[in-house]
Design an enzyme around this catalytic site. Sequence first.
Site, PDB file in Angstrom:
ATOM      1  N   ALA A   1       0.906   4.436  -1.906  1.00  0.00           N
ATOM      2  CA  ALA A   1       0.602   5.846  -2.190  1.00  0.00           C
ATOM      3  C   ALA A   1       0.745   6.693  -0.915  1.00  0.00           C
ATOM      4  O   ALA A   1       0.386   6.233   0.179  1.00  0.00           O
ATOM      5  CB  ALA A   1      -0.807   5.969  -2.752  1.00  0.00           C
TER       6      ALA A   1
ATOM      7  N   SER B   1       0.875  -1.182   0.000  1.00  0.00           N
ATOM      8  CA  SER B   1       0.000   0.000   0.000  1.00  0.00           C
ATOM      9  C   SER B   1       0.908   1.228   0.000  1.00  0.00           C
ATOM     10  O   SER B   1       1.247   1.756   1.059  1.00  0.00           O
ATOM     11  CB  SER B   1      -0.924  -0.020   1.221  1.00  0.00           C
ATOM     12  OG  SER B   1      -1.789   1.083   1.215  1.00  0.00           O
TER      13      SER B   1
ATOM     14  N   ASP C   1      -0.921  -0.197  -5.075  1.00  0.00           N
ATOM     15  CA  ASP C   1      -1.989   0.465  -4.319  1.00  0.00           C
ATOM     16  C   ASP C   1      -3.319   0.170  -5.003  1.00  0.00           C
ATOM     17  O   ASP C   1      -3.367  -0.026  -6.230  1.00  0.00           O
ATOM     18  CB  ASP C   1      -1.771   1.971  -4.228  1.00  0.00           C
ATOM     19  CG  ASP C   1      -2.569   2.593  -3.089  1.00  0.00           C
ATOM     20  OD1 ASP C   1      -2.032   2.659  -1.974  1.00  0.00           O
ATOM     21  OD2 ASP C   1      -3.720   2.998  -3.322  1.00  0.00           O
TER      22      ASP C   1
ATOM     23  N   ASP D   1       2.066  -0.999   4.941  1.00  0.00           N
ATOM     24  CA  ASP D   1       1.575   0.164   5.684  1.00  0.00           C
ATOM     25  C   ASP D   1       0.062   0.197   5.484  1.00  0.00           C
ATOM     26  O   ASP D   1      -0.456   0.860   4.587  1.00  0.00           O
ATOM     27  CB  ASP D   1       2.242   1.442   5.180  1.00  0.00           C
ATOM     28  CG  ASP D   1       1.867   2.660   5.998  1.00  0.00           C
ATOM     29  OD1 ASP D   1       1.624   2.502   7.206  1.00  0.00           O
ATOM     30  OD2 ASP D   1       1.780   3.758   5.429  1.00  0.00           O
TER      31      ASP D   1
ATOM     32  N   GLY E   1       3.863   7.426  -2.129  1.00  0.00           N
ATOM     33  CA  GLY E   1       5.215   7.108  -2.571  1.00  0.00           C
ATOM     34  C   GLY E   1       6.338   7.532  -1.663  1.00  0.00           C
ATOM     35  O   GLY E   1       7.507   7.411  -2.054  1.00  0.00           O
ATOM     36  N   GLY E   2       6.071   8.003  -0.473  1.00  0.00           N
ATOM     37  CA  GLY E   2       7.144   8.427   0.425  1.00  0.00           C
ATOM     38  C   GLY E   2       7.991   7.257   0.893  1.00  0.00           C
ATOM     39  O   GLY E   2       9.232   7.301   0.838  1.00  0.00           O
ATOM     40  N   LYS E   3       7.356   6.190   1.362  1.00  0.00           N
ATOM     41  CA  LYS E   3       8.103   5.010   1.829  1.00  0.00           C
ATOM     42  C   LYS E   3       8.732   4.264   0.660  1.00  0.00           C
ATOM     43  O   LYS E   3       9.831   3.711   0.791  1.00  0.00           O
ATOM     44  CB  LYS E   3       7.165   4.093   2.611  1.00  0.00           C
ATOM     45  CG  LYS E   3       6.572   4.723   3.863  1.00  0.00           C
ATOM     46  CD  LYS E   3       5.657   3.760   4.574  1.00  0.00           C
ATOM     47  CE  LYS E   3       5.017   4.419   5.787  1.00  0.00           C
ATOM     48  NZ  LYS E   3       4.123   5.525   5.404  1.00  0.00           N
TER      49      LYS E   3
ATOM     50  N   CYS F   1      -0.851   4.077  11.134  1.00  0.00           N
ATOM     51  CA  CYS F   1      -0.820   5.396  11.783  1.00  0.00           C
ATOM     52  C   CYS F   1      -1.989   5.523  12.753  1.00  0.00           C
ATOM     53  O   CYS F   1      -2.643   6.557  12.825  1.00  0.00           O
ATOM     54  CB  CYS F   1      -0.838   6.512  10.747  1.00  0.00           C
ATOM     55  SG  CYS F   1      -2.236   6.443   9.604  1.00  0.00           S
TER      56      CYS F   1
END
Length: 635
Positions: A362, A360, A384, A443, A364-366, A500
């Site tokens: 989006a 998952s 995603d 995530d 794209g940071g990780k 989170c």
Amino acid sequence: MVRANKNLPKSKLDKRKAFKTTAKDTRDDKNKRSDKDSKSSEKKVVKRKPLEDYSDLSDDSEEEPQLLESVFSKLENDETEDKTDNEDDVNISKSEKHSFPGFSGSEQSDEDNEGNVNDTSSDISPSEDDDWMEEDNDSPYGENMDILEASKALDKKNLKKKLQSEKEIKEGLERDIMEAKEDLVLPCMDPSNKTNKNFATPPEVIRERIAAIIEVLTEFNIRRNPDISRGDYLEQLARDIAEYYGCLRSLVDLFMALFPSAEECVEFLEASDRPRPVVIRTNTLKIRRKDLLEALKKRGVNAEAISKWSKVGIKIIQSSVPIGATPEYLAGHYMLQSAASMCPVMALDPQPEERVLDMSCAPGGKTSYICQLMKNTGCVIANDLKKERQTATVANLHRLGVRNAIVCCQDGRFLAPSPENTHKKKNKETYNGYGLFDRVLLDAPCSGLGVISHDPSVKIQRTIKDIRNCSFLQKELILSAIDCINLKSNFGGVLVYSTCSVAIEENEEVIEYALSKRNVKLIPCGLDHGLPGLMSNNKGKKFHPSMKLSRRFYPHVHNMDGFFVAKLKKVADGPKLTTEAAKSEMKKKNKDSESKKSKKIKESKGSKEKANKSDRTKTKDYAKSKKISSKKENG
């Protein structure tokens, strides 16, 4: 000077002599007191028209008697008018002093005493002092006062009125608060707990009541009211927290069950309402962190490196330019990413030339951080469910210079075929991704209870039903992610699960479910910071002892977003048998083993009997042979 005319009558001459003497006396007295008047007060003494102004009249003029009579009468009238005006002004000033708010009689008496002291210290005789007091006791609103002094007096009066009105407003507000306290008291003061629903309670009252209840709960046996139970205190506290922080009551109950004390629950909500520090991640594919810090300083950005646990993190303290619009950002030198979201990638620890799945991904940071750690080698699958979210992922990967990523849009639950998902939705196509990846990052989509500072609407939109739905989806995703792991990987075979959220239903319970359904085990995350995972839920259910290897992050403890990170290693392929299935299989195995043993025993017994029979036959044959041999010898 006007000379006396001998032709005038005696009565008029007497009047003229008397006037001359009085005018001279008054002029002398005024000259004596001029210095004192300038120091004691700024009031002007009324100057009457001197007698020399009429000196142009000649002695021989026939109209002189009539003019003098008119002058004398006018001067006498002026003196009487001045005395009456002075008395009226004094009375007006005294009445106005009494009309001022806060002007007491004691203050008036003090002022009178001060005036008497000043009078006694002067060198003026008692008779002269009486005349001087009659002339100089003009009020601030007299006709003979300067306009400037009158305006100052009016300003003072208006200022007093303004202060009085502000004082009345403040007293009224305090009175309202006290009335609210009387109406909405603590449960220990109001056992019936009957309050007016239409009454709007001030936030200050609610805040004070929350603090008071927490003090009672910290030393409950000492400060409690014996007529009120602990449950009543907690009920009142939950209602006050929900009203003060604008949170749903169901979420307040969840937070109070999550934290060991009510004080920590309040600290968590306070920290969740405050914004988190802005953090960026250095893209080491294009620049070093040291060079990036120098470039940002030239742009007017005050930043510092996060050197305790991250090698690429930078905290922005203050910036005069938008962080997301600098030339360095557009060139792909850094990525806006929260400090907590870097922790799952650090726990995954991807190595070059590996195959990694971001289930998952989006926006794209990780994914970009994984590619950065792999140094643009190997292969990263960025998946995603929603296609519209992948546009941001593609844009970020291009901007950051990533070349080893493949972007796709598939349902993560069906990436690998498993007994749990093949029979649920027949119209969904399952992909044979079983055992293809060395490492998998999940995530998972969650309720977002740890990022309330970014989205305050979570407090009024998320319900317990939403949390349960997220938990159900997360359990499906984690089983599929475990099935995608390659067991025979040399250094991998690892899954990192993160959310989170701070809810137990989305974190520890999901890991417990994975441990019961798949052959995996928890291993250390490799993170020095963070608190260990919880060992039981609010219902008293205990988790696996290895749950302490997971990590939790809280905004009120770490000044980071609320996050959960757990690292799993695959031990064996296939689903893990449940206890009942294991027991039934063990029974079958025991039965099989027992049957085999019985068969062996029977076989052994049969073989022994056969051996015995053979032995017997052999002995009989041997005996017969001996008899025959003996008979031959005897015969």
